[in-house]
Write a protein that holds these residues in place. Structure first.
Motif, PDB file in Angstrom:
ATOM      1  N   GLU A  21     -48.402  15.368 -31.291  1.00 55.99           N
ATOM      2  CA  GLU A  21     -47.025  15.227 -30.799  1.00 55.99           C
ATOM      3  C   GLU A  21     -46.538  13.781 -30.959  1.00 55.99           C
ATOM      4  O   GLU A  21     -45.406  13.535 -31.389  1.00 55.99           O
ATOM      5  CB  GLU A  21     -46.992  15.665 -29.333  1.00 55.99           C
ATOM      6  N   HIS A  41     -42.797  21.560 -25.547  1.00 53.07           N
ATOM      7  CA  HIS A  41     -43.645  22.564 -24.917  1.00 53.07           C
ATOM      8  C   HIS A  41     -44.940  22.554 -25.710  1.00 53.07           C
ATOM      9  O   HIS A  41     -45.021  23.120 -26.805  1.00 53.07           O
ATOM     10  CB  HIS A  41     -42.958  23.926 -24.981  1.00 53.07           C
ATOM     11  N   LYS A  46     -50.424  26.609 -29.797  1.00 52.13           N
ATOM     12  CA  LYS A  46     -49.208  26.317 -30.547  1.00 52.13           C
ATOM     13  C   LYS A  46     -48.231  25.575 -29.657  1.00 52.13           C
ATOM     14  O   LYS A  46     -48.268  25.707 -28.429  1.00 52.13           O
ATOM     15  CB  LYS A  46     -48.581  27.577 -31.131  1.00 52.13           C
ATOM     16  N   SER A  47     -47.377  24.820 -30.299  1.00 49.27           N
ATOM     17  CA  SER A  47     -46.460  23.945 -29.582  1.00 49.27           C
ATOM     18  C   SER A  47     -45.095  23.974 -30.229  1.00 49.27           C
ATOM     19  O   SER A  47     -44.957  24.347 -31.389  1.00 49.27           O
ATOM     20  CB  SER A  47     -46.985  22.504 -29.590  1.00 49.27           C
ATOM     21  N   ARG A  48     -44.103  23.554 -29.447  1.00 51.22           N
ATOM     22  CA  ARG A  48     -42.776  23.422 -30.043  1.00 51.22           C
ATOM     23  C   ARG A  48     -42.119  22.150 -29.528  1.00 51.22           C
ATOM     24  O   ARG A  48     -42.334  21.727 -28.391  1.00 51.22           O
ATOM     25  CB  ARG A  48     -41.910  24.648 -29.755  1.00 51.22           C
ATOM     26  N   ASP A  50     -38.216  20.006 -29.743  1.00 50.78           N
ATOM     27  CA  ASP A  50     -36.793  20.026 -30.111  1.00 50.78           C
ATOM     28  C   ASP A  50     -36.311  18.593 -30.326  1.00 50.78           C
ATOM     29  O   ASP A  50     -36.585  17.716 -29.498  1.00 50.78           O
ATOM     30  CB  ASP A  50     -35.946  20.632 -28.981  1.00 50.78           C
ATOM     31  N   SER A 138     -42.863  27.229 -38.246  1.00 53.00           N
ATOM     32  CA  SER A 138     -41.478  27.711 -38.231  1.00 53.00           C
ATOM     33  C   SER A 138     -40.557  26.591 -37.792  1.00 53.00           C
ATOM     34  O   SER A 138     -40.986  25.612 -37.166  1.00 53.00           O
ATOM     35  CB  SER A 138     -41.307  28.936 -37.323  1.00 53.00           C
ATOM     36  N   ASN A 139     -39.301  26.722 -38.163  1.00 55.98           N
ATOM     37  CA  ASN A 139     -38.305  25.761 -37.709  1.00 55.98           C
ATOM     38  C   ASN A 139     -36.967  26.472 -37.623  1.00 55.98           C
ATOM     39  O   ASN A 139     -36.741  27.474 -38.314  1.00 55.98           O
ATOM     40  CB  ASN A 139     -38.249  24.550 -38.650  1.00 55.98           C
ATOM     41  N   ARG A 149     -35.499  22.758 -33.840  1.00 55.42           N
ATOM     42  CA  ARG A 149     -36.748  23.123 -33.176  1.00 55.42           C
ATOM     43  C   ARG A 149     -37.835  23.367 -34.214  1.00 55.42           C
ATOM     44  O   ARG A 149     -37.614  24.116 -35.169  1.00 55.42           O
ATOM     45  CB  ARG A 149     -36.550  24.387 -32.332  1.00 55.42           C
ATOM     46  N   ARG A 151     -42.010  24.504 -34.632  1.00 53.53           N
ATOM     47  CA  ARG A 151     -43.211  25.038 -33.980  1.00 53.53           C
ATOM     48  C   ARG A 151     -44.396  24.681 -34.853  1.00 53.53           C
ATOM     49  O   ARG A 151     -44.319  24.821 -36.079  1.00 53.53           O
ATOM     50  CB  ARG A 151     -43.109  26.559 -33.835  1.00 53.53           C
ATOM     51  N   TYR A 152     -45.473  24.223 -34.227  1.00 53.88           N
ATOM     52  CA  TYR A 152     -46.630  23.818 -35.026  1.00 53.88           C
ATOM     53  C   TYR A 152     -47.932  24.250 -34.373  1.00 53.88           C
ATOM     54  O   TYR A 152     -47.999  24.522 -33.178  1.00 53.88           O
ATOM     55  CB  TYR A 152     -46.618  22.305 -35.277  1.00 53.88           C
ATOM     56  N   ARG A 153     -48.954  24.312 -35.211  1.00 56.69           N
ATOM     57  CA  ARG A 153     -50.305  24.596 -34.731  1.00 56.69           C
ATOM     58  C   ARG A 153     -51.266  23.709 -35.512  1.00 56.69           C
ATOM     59  O   ARG A 153     -50.881  23.072 -36.494  1.00 56.69           O
ATOM     60  CB  ARG A 153     -50.645  26.076 -34.888  1.00 56.69           C
TER      61      ARG A 153
END
Ligand SMILES: [Zn+2]
Length: 163
Positions: A21, A41, A46-48, A50, A138-139, A149, A151-153
């Motif tokens: 992060e 978050h 997995k995390s997101r 913004d 994803s974005n 936004r 999202r990552y792992r």
């Protein structure tokens, strides 16, 4: 020294995810000048995050971001800490805006090599290759709120950080 009263973190956070992060935040500042995330978050699997973005962003930006973040991880930068006072922290490139000017409390500065510097009391890996690889899977861009936004792992994280 008393604990800093800002930027509180869940103590159960997963250090590779949370350190990623930090790198993502700095990469966003450097690549797209968005500033650090406005909402986060961060979980183990997995995390997101913004970011404020006045221009639409999408897959191309996600790919550039992923490349930059993984490039930095592969440099295997050391994560180091400086505990100091708010006043002394002004010499570092950190956002002190949420701390009162007259505060005499201790602050903790976290440095990811010479790539990122910020105030944080969370848990981090010792060196960045332990993060493994960041995959932005994803974005989505929200034009009404001017937010992007992601999202990552992680894959290939250091097993030391697994149960
Ligand atoms: Zn942190």
């Amino acid at each position: 020294m008393p604990n800093p009263q800002f930027n509180s973190h869940n103590k159960e956070e997963y250090p590779p995810m949370h350190t990623a992060e930090h790198i993502i935040n700095r990469a966003m500042c450097r690549l797209f000048n968005t500033g650090r995330s406005v909402n986060a978050h961060v979980e183990r699997k997995k995390s997101r995050l913004d970011f404020l973005a006045t221009q639409p962003m999408g897959d191309k930006e996600a790919r550039l971001l992923e490349e930059e973040v993984n490039r930095v991880i592969q440099l295997d930068l050391q994560v180091t800490y400086i505990t100091t006072t708010r006043q002394a922290a002004e010499q570092y490139d950190v956002d002190l805006s949420r701390i009162p000017h007259d505060s005499s409390e201790a602050v903790r500065i976290v440095q990811v090599g010479d790539y990122d510097t910020c105030l944080c009391i969370g848990s981090h890996v010792a060196h960045t290759q332990q993060i493994g690889r960041v995959e932005i899977y994803s974005n989505a861009y929200d034009p009404e709120r001017a937010r992007w936004r992601i999202r990552y792992r992680l894959t290939e994280s250091d097993p030391t950080y697994n149960d």
